[in-house]
Scaffold this active site. Sequence first.
Site, PDB file in Angstrom:
ATOM      1  N   ARG A  49       0.684  -1.093   0.012  1.00 32.85           N
ATOM      2  CA  ARG A  49      -0.023   0.032  -0.024  1.00 32.85           C
ATOM      3  C   ARG A  49       0.820   1.210   0.053  1.00 32.85           C
ATOM      4  O   ARG A  49       1.994   1.280   0.462  1.00 32.85           O
ATOM      5  CB  ARG A  49      -0.928   0.100   1.223  1.00 32.85           C
ATOM      6  N   LYS A 191      -8.471  -2.437   1.213  1.00 31.89           N
ATOM      7  CA  LYS A 191      -8.100  -1.718   2.417  1.00 31.89           C
ATOM      8  C   LYS A 191      -9.012  -0.416   2.231  1.00 31.89           C
ATOM      9  O   LYS A 191      -9.545   0.105   3.069  1.00 31.89           O
ATOM     10  CB  LYS A 191      -6.762  -1.279   2.673  1.00 31.89           C
ATOM     11  N   HIS A 210      -9.957  -4.968  12.610  1.00 30.63           N
ATOM     12  CA  HIS A 210      -8.759  -5.359  11.719  1.00 30.63           C
ATOM     13  C   HIS A 210      -8.477  -6.536  12.482  1.00 30.63           C
ATOM     14  O   HIS A 210      -7.389  -6.561  13.078  1.00 30.63           O
ATOM     15  CB  HIS A 210      -7.832  -4.537  11.611  1.00 30.63           C
ATOM     16  N   SER A 228      -0.715  -6.593   9.375  1.00 31.07           N
ATOM     17  CA  SER A 228      -0.358  -7.388   8.444  1.00 31.07           C
ATOM     18  C   SER A 228       1.183  -8.022   8.803  1.00 31.07           C
ATOM     19  O   SER A 228       2.048  -7.317   9.291  1.00 31.07           O
ATOM     20  CB  SER A 228      -0.039  -6.651   7.152  1.00 31.07           C
ATOM     21  N   LYS A 232      -2.339 -13.216  11.511  1.00 26.44           N
ATOM     22  CA  LYS A 232      -4.105 -13.252  11.716  1.00 26.44           C
ATOM     23  C   LYS A 232      -4.359 -14.419  10.925  1.00 26.44           C
ATOM     24  O   LYS A 232      -5.185 -15.328  11.203  1.00 26.44           O
ATOM     25  CB  LYS A 232      -4.567 -12.007  11.199  1.00 26.44           C
ATOM     26  N   THR A 233      -3.917 -14.397   9.581  1.00 26.76           N
ATOM     27  CA  THR A 233      -4.361 -15.487   8.541  1.00 26.76           C
ATOM     28  C   THR A 233      -3.893 -16.752   9.020  1.00 26.76           C
ATOM     29  O   THR A 233      -4.459 -17.788   8.994  1.00 26.76           O
ATOM     30  CB  THR A 233      -3.905 -15.011   7.235  1.00 26.76           C
ATOM     31  N   ASP A 247      -9.206 -11.469   7.982  1.00 23.49           N
ATOM     32  CA  ASP A 247      -8.695  -9.948   8.181  1.00 23.49           C
ATOM     33  C   ASP A 247      -9.848  -8.845   8.700  1.00 23.49           C
ATOM     34  O   ASP A 247      -9.167  -8.035   9.348  1.00 23.49           O
ATOM     35  CB  ASP A 247      -8.118  -9.776   6.668  1.00 23.49           C
ATOM     36  N   ARG A 311       1.852 -12.474  -1.851  1.00 25.47           N
ATOM     37  CA  ARG A 311       0.611 -12.607  -1.662  1.00 25.47           C
ATOM     38  C   ARG A 311      -0.405 -13.693  -2.493  1.00 25.47           C
ATOM     39  O   ARG A 311      -0.024 -13.581  -3.563  1.00 25.47           O
ATOM     40  CB  ARG A 311      -0.223 -11.210  -1.596  1.00 25.47           C
TER      41      ARG A 311
END
Length: 519
Positions: A49, A191, A210, A228, A232-233, A247, A311
């Site tokens: 980003r 996002k 988030h 990130s 989390k994933t 997410d 990704r």
Amino acid sequence: MLESIGIKAKEIFYNLSYDELREHEIKCHEGEVCQNDTFAVDTGVFTGRSPKDKYFVNSYPSNEKIAWGNVNRACTKEIFNDNLRRAKEFLNDKSLYVMDVFCGASLASRKKVRFITQIAWQAHFVKNMFIRPSEEELKDFKPDFTIINACKLKNELYKMHDLNSDVFVGFDIENNIGLILGTWYGGEMKKGIFSMMNYWLPLQGKMSMHCSANVGKNNDVCLFFGLSGTGKTTLSTDANRALIGDDEHGWDENGVFNFEGGCYAKCINLSEENEPEIYNAIRRNALLENVVITCSGDVDFCDASKTENTRVSYPIEHIENHQKSLQAGHPSNIIFLCADAFGVLPPVSKLTNKQAMYYFLSGYTAKVAGTERGVKEPIATFSACFGEPFMPLNPTLYAELLGKKIKEHNVNVYLVNTGWSGGGFGVGARMSIKATRACVNAILDGSINNCEFYNFDVFNLATPKELKGVDTKLLYPNKTWENEAEFIKARNKLASMFIENFKRYANSAKEFEDANPKL
């Protein structure tokens, strides 16, 4: 279809199927088909980003609600409209892809979103990441918000506009339109809508988060907050629990619900042994970004020569054990994930309610290489609510909503360090997935409540003395360092950073100052 917003397309490819999108991707030479039957693309210069290029239009009444500053930058209506006009002119007479999708599994909170782009793989990305309407639902689809992605057009007037660069990611809340110029990175679309959900929902008294979420066989829900790269994933994808989402979620009076219909996983160093569910989700219809493909067409997940932020996006159906409704009840446990770049914090600690609010507002972690433009290695940072770049409102508003729900539903809250041990980044070693999973499993099965705890000095965190599956030495961070004096120095430095950061809440969250480290 697009004339109402001033775009006269040459032709429109509307909500194409996965097979149709692949045909377009191949025909337009947008990437390559891999041996595992996925499609791989490069996102160009931008592999993450561009947070310094994100703007909200400064107009009433949203300008009275947005927390303006370095995160939420303002631009004038005139600048936004100038870029919007040029984007529309640029897209006129071109072949465009239009994807109409839902954001939000809860019907009470759902938003209808339209994405417009020139690139087939970006339409593919949207199809993967959002909730896919049925043919019947598409018949009378009228978008609540529209994003125009003119990524091939740069904002060459940025100096005249007094903006950061020729990339422009802007949102006009009053007119329900977003604009992307100059960056191909798919995550800007994802996002962007997340930021808007974080504006809309809290103003309705609903929590937006988030975080990832999963649910056990006894309907016990767990939330995993974190930026990130903190896990989390990986940690929410568990063969023994149904994945709600990886997410972005909301939490209302009925429970937790996913905003999305897919997952967006980091895949650097991905292996079937360590992350089998994610590894096996990478099959046809999954979309790989910025990975290295070998001469034989295989994916080299260990090659970071393009970026650390490799990704993959895939529909959540690729996770065999997922929650079909994308919704569940109220959480029993909340886990705050941080990647401690200093190598100071224990692998797991149980938080009091006051500490929960403190660490939620602090949002300590490390920005991991590649997730943002210009970040080459982990940098210690404090990101309020574990997602400040996507939070348009004052962080204390999100904290107040979370605090009420934690008390109302008697939720246990834990801090889990997925970062470094035995030294900071470059010296110590990253916590193993195996050790972190052992910490998480102890939380989920409740066995952590049978542990004896000691007080981790200075931070005053309740830390287990022993925990099944975790090397006891790891639970005492000072014992993992070769030089304890260096550990104390690093610990005190990190404690000072926490104290300094929390000064920003001196007037808005003073009641949580007691949770500051004690030097």
